[in-house]
Enzyme design. Structure first.
Site, mmCIF file in Angstrom:
data_model
loop_
_atom_site.group_PDB
_atom_site.id
_atom_site.type_symbol
_atom_site.label_atom_id
_atom_site.label_comp_id
_atom_site.label_asym_id
_atom_site.label_seq_id
_atom_site.Cartn_x
_atom_site.Cartn_y
_atom_site.Cartn_z
ATOM 1 C CG ASP A 274 -1.704 1.213 1.428
ATOM 2 O OD1 ASP A 274 -2.346 1.628 0.459
ATOM 3 O OD2 ASP A 274 -1.690 1.775 2.543
ATOM 4 C CB SER B 39 -1.744 2.923 -3.873
ATOM 5 O OG SER B 39 -2.242 4.019 -3.139
ATOM 6 N NE ARG C 83 -12.253 8.686 1.382
ATOM 7 C CZ ARG C 83 -11.241 7.817 1.469
ATOM 8 N NH1 ARG C 83 -10.117 8.171 2.074
ATOM 9 N NH2 ARG C 83 -11.348 6.621 0.951
ATOM 10 C CG ASP D 41 -2.052 7.370 0.312
ATOM 11 O OD1 ASP D 41 -2.538 8.504 0.295
ATOM 12 O OD2 ASP D 41 -1.615 6.807 -0.711
#
Length: 404
Positions: free
Chosen positions: A196, A284, A241, A198
């Site tokens: 991943d 990601s 988001r 972040d």
């Protein structure tokens, strides 16, 4: 009648000691059934299990070794072993072996006591203890310290879930990471590692940083936190988001990209993985715009992330399919393993959020890195106290093996 004898020598480490001791045994015609030694701060502990053939005098062998040991400044002890005891020892070799890896900033006696007590309580016998971390000066700052002790244990825990729960509780109470894995050949022949991005490879959630720039940081960060804890569906929360970022200028992306910091240990880990012949990938739920920057900095082979659509210099807020969610990460891990001609047992997956759990469960070694509680409890391995290079300890590598 043949005799079996365990010989233990302790004392200052000396060049040529092994040759001198085995030379004395050779002159007496002894066979070697087992041998092992350890050196701690220039003090040797050396054990040899020997078979003295019928017709040979055990007393002669003892005299030879006592003479050699005296000349080398060693203390020697002889212990007779019955054939029944030896047969029981041989039968034990069929039991499973596990590796318990203790990782912390500074190793303490309390940490070792808890870990060893837990293994004993669950019916596991410690066979060997090794230090994988390098020697550090006494005044090394804690933030730069790394300690790793590896236990090789034998047996089968009656309740693996209870064992793991005790390890997790100890990890939280004593600021230590505890790995527990079956000792198999695959541990040292893994060749694909996926990550991943972040809060794993970088010390930020990029979408939160974009939201701060748009003046809606708190609102988006709250959604991100719930999604990473597994309280919200990732795809739905991602679209929500992203829509809030509509109209954000492209120049903001450049500023945020330039400010991103790699996670502690990332550069060391990737340098070692390249040296060892690994293929690496970013999988990601963040954005490829930033993932490609991280790829360039760390020399990563593959990148799969979400596209951030930009029209007329502004973010559109529209999600571009396919979205890299938890299932997509697991699918990509499987595809990359097939592309590289590897079994899933030869793969490593690392992540911090609930959307990483599918790939962590699929990989041969799944590591929850500085993860949310749900992820830490669900993943088979977790690292919360060291940097990303702590993953090398789970593979059995010592600091002296590489560039660290």
């Amino acid at each position: 009648m043949r005799e079996i004898v365990l010989i233990n020598l302790t004392g200052p480490d000396r060049p040529g000691l092994t040759a001198s001791v085995t030379g004395a045994l050779a002159r007496c015609g002894a066979g070697i059934l087992d041998i092992g030694q350890a050196v701690v701060h220039d003090t040797l502990s050396f054990g040899i299990l020997v078979e003295v053939p019928a017709g040979s005098e055990l007393s002669i062998l003892q005299k030879e070794l006592l003479f050699v040991a005296h000349g080398l400044g060693q203390q020697v002890r002889f212990t007779s072993v019955s054939e029944a005891e030896y047969a029981a020892w041989v039968a034990d070799q069929g039991k499973p072996r596990y590796i318990v890896t203790l990782m912390t900033r500074r190793v303490s006696a309390a940490q070792l006591e808890r870990v060893s007590a837990i293994t004993a309580r669950h019916g596991l016998e410690i066979e060997q203890i090794d230090r994988l971390s390098g020697r550090l000066p006494l005044d090394t700052p804690e933030a730069r310290s790394k300690g790793c002790i590896e236990f090789s244990v034998r047996g089968e825990p009656a309740d693996p879930a209870a064992l793991r729960a005790e390890f997790l509780l100890t990890a939280q109470e004593l600021n230590v990471d505890i790995g527990f894995q079956l000792d198999t050949l695959f541990r040292r022949i893994r060749r694909l590692a996926v990550f991943d991005m972040d809060s794993t490879l970088i010390e930020a959630e990029v979408i939160d940083e974009l939201a701060k720039a748009a003046g809606i940081g708190d609102k988006v960060a709250a959604i991100t936190e719930r999604a990473m804890r597994g309280e919200l569906d990732f795809r739905a929360s991602f679209k929500e988001r992203l829509a809030l970022l509509k109209g954000l200028p492209e120049e903001v992306l450049e500023e945020i990209g330039a400010s991103l910091r790699l996670t502690e240990g990332a550069e060391v880990l990737f340098a070692e993985l390249r040296r060892l012949g690994y293929k690496t990938a970013i999988l990601s739920g963040g954005f490829s715009y930033f993932a490609r920057q991280v790829q360039a900095r760390l020399g990563i082979d593959y990148v799969f992330a979400n596209e951030l659509e930009i029209v007329d210099g502004k973010v559109t807020g529209v999600a571009v399919e396919p979205i890299v969610d938890g299932q997509r990460k697991a699918d990509l891990l499987r595809q990359l393993a097939e592309r590289e001609g590897l079994s899933l047992e030869q793969t490593i997956a690392v992540g911090d959020g609930a959307n990483d759990l599918p790939m962590l469960g699929l990989a041969g070694l799944g590591v929850a890195f500085r993860a949310k509680p749900l992820v830490r409890q669900s993943a088979r391995q977790a690292i919360s106290n060291l940097g990303l290079d702590g993953i090398l300890y789970l593979l059995g590598y010592r600091d002296r093996d590489g560039i660290r």
